[in-house]
Scaffold this motif. Structure first.
Motif, PDB file in Angstrom:
ATOM      1  N   PRO A 126       0.593  -1.051  -0.035  1.00 37.55           N
ATOM      2  CA  PRO A 126      -0.077  -0.092   0.120  1.00 37.55           C
ATOM      3  C   PRO A 126       0.789   1.397   0.081  1.00 37.55           C
ATOM      4  O   PRO A 126       0.582   2.277  -0.921  1.00 37.55           O
ATOM      5  CB  PRO A 126      -0.777  -0.139   1.062  1.00 37.55           C
ATOM      6  N   PRO A 127       1.929   1.380   0.751  1.00 32.68           N
ATOM      7  CA  PRO A 127       2.591   2.932   0.782  1.00 32.68           C
ATOM      8  C   PRO A 127       3.351   3.030  -0.428  1.00 32.68           C
ATOM      9  O   PRO A 127       3.708   4.241  -0.850  1.00 32.68           O
ATOM     10  CB  PRO A 127       3.729   2.388   1.716  1.00 32.68           C
ATOM     11  N   GLU A 128       3.556   1.874  -1.477  1.00 33.72           N
ATOM     12  CA  GLU A 128       4.194   2.074  -2.854  1.00 33.72           C
ATOM     13  C   GLU A 128       3.221   2.608  -3.853  1.00 33.72           C
ATOM     14  O   GLU A 128       3.836   2.886  -4.946  1.00 33.72           O
ATOM     15  CB  GLU A 128       4.862   0.813  -3.118  1.00 33.72           C
ATOM     16  N   LEU A 129       2.184   2.551  -3.589  1.00 36.16           N
ATOM     17  CA  LEU A 129       1.018   2.634  -4.531  1.00 36.16           C
ATOM     18  C   LEU A 129       0.565   4.291  -4.645  1.00 36.16           C
ATOM     19  O   LEU A 129       0.722   4.917  -3.547  1.00 36.16           O
ATOM     20  CB  LEU A 129      -0.326   2.062  -4.293  1.00 36.16           C
ATOM     21  N   THR A 130       0.264   4.602  -5.792  1.00 35.09           N
ATOM     22  CA  THR A 130      -0.072   6.052  -5.809  1.00 35.09           C
ATOM     23  C   THR A 130      -1.682   5.951  -5.376  1.00 35.09           C
ATOM     24  O   THR A 130      -2.147   5.046  -5.416  1.00 35.09           O
ATOM     25  CB  THR A 130      -0.074   6.632  -7.330  1.00 35.09           C
ATOM     26  N   ILE A 131      -2.047   7.297  -5.117  1.00 33.91           N
ATOM     27  CA  ILE A 131      -3.655   7.490  -4.938  1.00 33.91           C
ATOM     28  C   ILE A 131      -4.423   7.041  -5.882  1.00 33.91           C
ATOM     29  O   ILE A 131      -5.608   6.424  -5.602  1.00 33.91           O
ATOM     30  CB  ILE A 131      -3.948   8.906  -4.324  1.00 33.91           C
ATOM     31  N   GLU A 133      -3.716   4.323  -7.927  1.00 36.60           N
ATOM     32  CA  GLU A 133      -3.937   3.053  -7.903  1.00 36.60           C
ATOM     33  C   GLU A 133      -4.582   2.554  -6.861  1.00 36.60           C
ATOM     34  O   GLU A 133      -5.008   1.383  -6.869  1.00 36.60           O
ATOM     35  CB  GLU A 133      -2.170   2.628  -7.848  1.00 36.60           C
ATOM     36  N   ILE A 134      -4.462   3.228  -5.657  1.00 33.79           N
ATOM     37  CA  ILE A 134      -5.113   2.647  -4.554  1.00 33.79           C
ATOM     38  C   ILE A 134      -6.802   2.693  -4.837  1.00 33.79           C
ATOM     39  O   ILE A 134      -7.371   1.688  -4.600  1.00 33.79           O
ATOM     40  CB  ILE A 134      -4.829   3.422  -3.283  1.00 33.79           C
ATOM     41  N   ILE A 138      -9.194  -0.633  -4.775  1.00 34.80           N
ATOM     42  CA  ILE A 138     -10.307  -0.887  -3.885  1.00 34.80           C
ATOM     43  C   ILE A 138     -11.565  -1.151  -4.535  1.00 34.80           C
ATOM     44  O   ILE A 138     -12.537  -1.994  -4.351  1.00 34.80           O
ATOM     45  CB  ILE A 138     -10.790   0.561  -2.973  1.00 34.80           C
ATOM     46  N   GLN A 139     -11.652  -0.325  -5.942  1.00 38.55           N
ATOM     47  CA  GLN A 139     -12.944  -0.728  -6.876  1.00 38.55           C
ATOM     48  C   GLN A 139     -12.822  -2.214  -7.235  1.00 38.55           C
ATOM     49  O   GLN A 139     -13.922  -2.865  -7.171  1.00 38.55           O
ATOM     50  CB  GLN A 139     -13.058   0.141  -7.931  1.00 38.55           C
ATOM     51  N   LEU A 140     -11.758  -2.460  -7.575  1.00 38.22           N
ATOM     52  CA  LEU A 140     -11.552  -4.088  -8.244  1.00 38.22           C
ATOM     53  C   LEU A 140     -11.905  -5.059  -6.985  1.00 38.22           C
ATOM     54  O   LEU A 140     -12.699  -6.059  -7.110  1.00 38.22           O
ATOM     55  CB  LEU A 140     -10.096  -4.263  -8.505  1.00 38.22           C
ATOM     56  N   LEU A 141     -11.421  -4.886  -5.741  1.00 42.20           N
ATOM     57  CA  LEU A 141     -11.647  -5.570  -4.703  1.00 42.20           C
ATOM     58  C   LEU A 141     -13.013  -5.669  -4.053  1.00 42.20           C
ATOM     59  O   LEU A 141     -13.427  -6.921  -3.925  1.00 42.20           O
ATOM     60  CB  LEU A 141     -10.633  -5.126  -3.375  1.00 42.20           C
ATOM     61  N   LEU A 164      -6.116  -1.243   2.044  1.00 32.60           N
ATOM     62  CA  LEU A 164      -5.929  -0.058   1.129  1.00 32.60           C
ATOM     63  C   LEU A 164      -6.862   1.020   1.516  1.00 32.60           C
ATOM     64  O   LEU A 164      -6.479   2.236   1.327  1.00 32.60           O
ATOM     65  CB  LEU A 164      -6.359  -0.687  -0.210  1.00 32.60           C
ATOM     66  N   GLU A 165      -7.962   0.842   1.894  1.00 28.62           N
ATOM     67  CA  GLU A 165      -8.912   1.917   2.462  1.00 28.62           C
ATOM     68  C   GLU A 165      -8.113   2.724   3.519  1.00 28.62           C
ATOM     69  O   GLU A 165      -8.264   3.885   3.706  1.00 28.62           O
ATOM     70  CB  GLU A 165     -10.468   1.359   3.002  1.00 28.62           C
ATOM     71  N   GLU A 166      -7.647   1.926   4.620  1.00 30.22           N
ATOM     72  CA  GLU A 166      -6.704   2.574   5.603  1.00 30.22           C
ATOM     73  C   GLU A 166      -5.420   3.510   5.018  1.00 30.22           C
ATOM     74  O   GLU A 166      -5.598   4.738   5.484  1.00 30.22           O
ATOM     75  CB  GLU A 166      -6.114   1.606   6.642  1.00 30.22           C
TER      76      GLU A 166
END
Length: 176
Positions: A126-131, A133-134, A138-141, A164-166
């Motif tokens: 999660p810390p490596e992702l851009t906003i 991408e997050i 989240i939508q996919l999950l 990811l939401e956190e």
């Protein structure tokens, strides 16, 4: 399924593509199901053979009439050494003489849309992702969670989504 059969006498071979009757045929390079060439626009397989003196131009499982261009009949008869064609086996046709090189080139070289994110997105922490991408993950999950058949799978997906939401909430607070 038996492929379409073409015993081509009068065609233009330009490199790796055979142009005949307004179509472009590319080699299956041994990977065809029943044919040795495919129509580059439709993907239909064809058995394309040069003229054989023993008249074995057709695919072994082929049937129906052999189409011969009217303008090529005299040369065809000379090539195979006979004086006339059996009309029950052959049909004389007019063909399109246009070579669709530009049309096929444009079709084969169309630019496709690049994917929004590459496949590595699923392996990042999660810390490596851009906003963006997050948000996307989240939508996919959420969708995967709805479609999950088993509870254990649904719980695993939910756990990833909550992480990811956190991370997403933290970013919103920090960017304030």
């Amino acid at each position: 399924m038996v492929p379409h059969g073409l015993a081509i006498y009068n065609y233009q071979n330009r490199g790796k593509t055979i142009y005949f009757n307004g179509k472009g045929f590319k080699s299956c390079k041994g990977a065809g199901i029943q044919g040795n060439y495919y129509d580059s626009e439709t993907g239909d397989e064809y058995w394309i053979s040069g003229v054989k003196k023993d008249m074995t131009d057709r695919h072994w499982a082929g049937g129906g009439k052999i189409f011969i261009e009217k303008r090529a009949v005299k040369n065809y008869l000379t090539e195979i050494g006979i004086s006339s064609l059996n009309i029950s086996d052959y049909e004389l046709v007019d063909i399109i003489t246009e070579v669709p090189k530009e049309r096929l080139y444009e079709m084969e070289n169309e630019v496709t849309e690049a994917p929004l994110f590459d496949d590595n997105i699923h392996f990042k922490q999660p810390p490596e992702l851009t906003i963006n991408e997050i948000e996307y993950l989240i939508q996919l999950l959420e969708q995967d969670e709805k479609e999950a058949v088993y509870n254990k799978g649904r719980r695993t997906i939910k756990q990833k989504r909550l992480l990811l939401e956190e991370e997403y909430r933290k970013r919103l607070i920090n960017n304030g």
